[in-house]
Design an enzyme around this catalytic site. Structure first.
Site, mmCIF file in Angstrom:
data_model
loop_
_atom_site.group_PDB
_atom_site.id
_atom_site.type_symbol
_atom_site.label_atom_id
_atom_site.label_comp_id
_atom_site.label_asym_id
_atom_site.label_seq_id
_atom_site.Cartn_x
_atom_site.Cartn_y
_atom_site.Cartn_z
ATOM 1 N N GLU A 56 6.490 -16.139 -8.338
ATOM 2 C CA GLU A 56 6.391 -17.530 -8.758
ATOM 3 C C GLU A 56 7.666 -17.990 -9.459
ATOM 4 O O GLU A 56 8.182 -19.081 -9.201
ATOM 5 C CB GLU A 56 5.195 -17.729 -9.701
ATOM 6 C CG GLU A 56 3.856 -17.340 -9.086
ATOM 7 C CD GLU A 56 3.453 -15.912 -9.381
ATOM 8 O OE1 GLU A 56 2.265 -15.687 -9.659
ATOM 9 O OE2 GLU A 56 4.322 -15.020 -9.324
ATOM 10 N N CYS A 79 0.035 -14.050 -13.141
ATOM 11 C CA CYS A 79 -0.229 -13.300 -14.367
ATOM 12 C C CYS A 79 -0.210 -14.245 -15.568
ATOM 13 O O CYS A 79 0.444 -15.285 -15.559
ATOM 14 C CB CYS A 79 0.777 -12.180 -14.547
ATOM 15 S SG CYS A 79 2.460 -12.730 -14.888
ATOM 16 N N ARG A 188 8.842 7.594 4.548
ATOM 17 C CA ARG A 188 9.137 8.352 3.323
ATOM 18 C C ARG A 188 9.851 7.492 2.292
ATOM 19 O O ARG A 188 9.618 7.622 1.090
ATOM 20 C CB ARG A 188 10.012 9.561 3.651
ATOM 21 C CG ARG A 188 9.316 10.704 4.347
ATOM 22 C CD ARG A 188 10.331 11.804 4.651
ATOM 23 N NE ARG A 188 9.730 12.977 5.275
ATOM 24 C CZ ARG A 188 10.437 14.024 5.691
ATOM 25 N NH1 ARG A 188 11.762 14.033 5.554
ATOM 26 N NH2 ARG A 188 9.818 15.055 6.237
ATOM 27 N N THR A 200 3.695 25.350 4.490
ATOM 28 C CA THR A 200 4.627 24.441 5.152
ATOM 29 C C THR A 200 5.972 24.438 4.434
ATOM 30 O O THR A 200 7.035 24.457 5.065
ATOM 31 C CB THR A 200 4.053 23.013 5.201
ATOM 32 O OG1 THR A 200 2.841 23.039 5.944
ATOM 33 C CG2 THR A 200 5.019 22.051 5.848
ATOM 34 N N ASP A 204 8.828 25.859 6.847
ATOM 35 C CA ASP A 204 9.733 24.828 7.383
ATOM 36 C C ASP A 204 10.944 24.578 6.496
ATOM 37 O O ASP A 204 11.950 24.037 6.967
ATOM 38 C CB ASP A 204 8.971 23.514 7.570
ATOM 39 C CG ASP A 204 7.910 23.608 8.652
ATOM 40 O OD1 ASP A 204 7.898 24.608 9.385
ATOM 41 O OD2 ASP A 204 7.097 22.673 8.757
ATOM 42 N N LEU A 302 -3.968 21.834 4.371
ATOM 43 C CA LEU A 302 -3.946 20.782 3.357
ATOM 44 C C LEU A 302 -4.538 19.487 3.910
ATOM 45 O O LEU A 302 -5.374 18.849 3.261
ATOM 46 C CB LEU A 302 -2.507 20.546 2.884
ATOM 47 C CG LEU A 302 -2.334 19.510 1.775
ATOM 48 C CD1 LEU A 302 -3.006 19.974 0.491
ATOM 49 C CD2 LEU A 302 -0.851 19.235 1.521
ATOM 50 N N SER A 305 -8.218 19.712 3.996
ATOM 51 C CA SER A 305 -8.857 19.507 2.692
ATOM 52 C C SER A 305 -8.954 18.024 2.359
ATOM 53 O O SER A 305 -9.967 17.565 1.827
ATOM 54 C CB SER A 305 -8.059 20.235 1.596
ATOM 55 O OG SER A 305 -8.117 21.635 1.784
#
Length: 370
Positions: A56, A79, A188, A200, A204, A302, A305
């Protein structure tokens, strides 16, 4: 053009502007703003970076004296409290805006309807709910963080056409097309954190950084119950370039915790007797730190899970036109899984694109209404 159509038109543009702040404003919400008089656009603005002027104020500065008597369109309730910047409601009132159109109310406790109330008390006409469904879609990660105290979880993997993320021997470079990997790096670059499992990380030896850099530098997280990540692992040797958090269990030996900390990693002991309980504890802690978006890159255990605990909100998958085969080859999601297909997670209106030679499929998990 009718008034209702004008409102939709200008609000659509405000939502486009809001998206320009993605990755740069979190944990604040992305907000866009248009100031108009009828069909004429006087000024545009958006929240450009965390700690900077809100949308704004950005638009009001561009509008100057032309804001008086105009209509201000904003994607989220203005806000009304002093934070890193002054209240937007005061700036709107002082500028002489005659009408404010808001897509949706802000659930943040220090706002949550008070911004709208203050504008109305000052004699400003306020209309709420224009393109509210579209706004709620855009604000889903922000809303989840505020409503549940947990970040938005994005699962990502690349796999062959027959559903393998690595051969039986563990080789996975490269499954996906170079153009697909560019998309992953862009993803990312707007994340608050990237999570992988210990296997991993060890196998890797990834950097988990964005190339080229994006608007954010993600916290790299390794879920490593016993704290056994090798000292020569690149995640540990590059803590000066990007932060590293190793999430260990209470059973992790003290000497392992000390070794990881000495290498520059933050060691976080996650409470819980089961892997699922520790993951839940980790997500709560990330929410407490106001991390909004986290990317889970695997491995299969993972991701399994996260699936088993119904913690996945969004999926990005790259399917390569390759066949690897092998009964022992690795699949993207392990875990317990579901007993019946009716219990499987389903994506809500997924998007499908061809990227190089790959098929890129992405979308949000459909939440069942009880």
């Amino acid at each position: 053009m009718e008034k209702a159509d004008l409102d939709i038109w200008h609000m659509s543009r405000a939502l486009e502007l809001a998206a320009a702040g993605e990755g740069a404003v979190e944990p604040n919400p992305m907000v866009g703003c248009v100031i108009a008089r009828g069909a004429e656009t006087i000024a545009e603005g958006w929240h450009r970076h965390f700690g900077g002027p809100h949308a704004e104020v950005d638009a009001l500065e561009m509008a100057g004296s032309r804001a008086r008597g105009a209509t201000l369109y904003v994607t989220l309730e203005p806000c009304c409290h002093q934070g890193k910047t002054p209240p937007c409601t005061k700036a709107i009132i002082d500028a002489g805006i005659g009408r404010v159109v808001v897509a949706m109310q802000d659930p943040f406790p220090q706002v949550d309807g008070d911004g709208i109330a203050r504008l109305r008390q000052a004699g400003v006409e306020v209309e709420l709910g224009v393109l509210q469904a579209e706004a709620r879609w855009s604000y889903a990660p922000y809303l989840k963080l505020n409503e549940t105290g947990r970040p938005w979880v994005i699962a990502k993997w690349a796999m062959t056409l027959d559903g393998k993320i690595a051969t039986a021997g563990g080789d996975s470079r490269w499954i996906s097309d170079p153009d697909s990997r560019k998309i992953v790096h862009a993803l990312r670059g707007r994340m608050d954190a990237i999570i992988i499992g210990r296997q991993t990380a060890a196998h890797d030896d990834p950097m988990l950084t964005a190339r080229p850099p994006g608007p954010r530098v993600a916290l790299r997280i390794v879920v490593d119950t016993l704290g056994s990540l090798p000292s020569e692992n690149r995640l540990l040797t590059t803590t000066g370039e990007a932060p590293l958090l190793v999430a260990v269990g209470e059973e992790a030996p003290a000497e392992q915790r000390e070794r990881l900390a000495a290498a520059g990693g933050e060691v976080l002991v996650c409470a819980g007797e089961t892997h699922a309980a520790r993951l839940d504890w980790l997500l709560k802690e990330l929410g407490r730190r106001r991390l909004t978006n986290v990317l889970v890159e695997g491995g299969g255990g993972l991701l399994g899970s996260f699936l088993d605990t119904r913690s996945i909100d969004e999926v990005h998958t790259f399917i390569a036109p390759k066949l690897a085969g092998g009964a022992e080859a690795v699949t993207p999601i392990a875990g317990i899984g579901v007993d019946e297909m009716s219990a499987a997670l389903e994506l809500d209106s997924p998007e499908i694109e061809q990227v190089g030679s790959d098929v890129y499929l992405y979308g949000r998990v459909k939440r069942k209404v009880e």
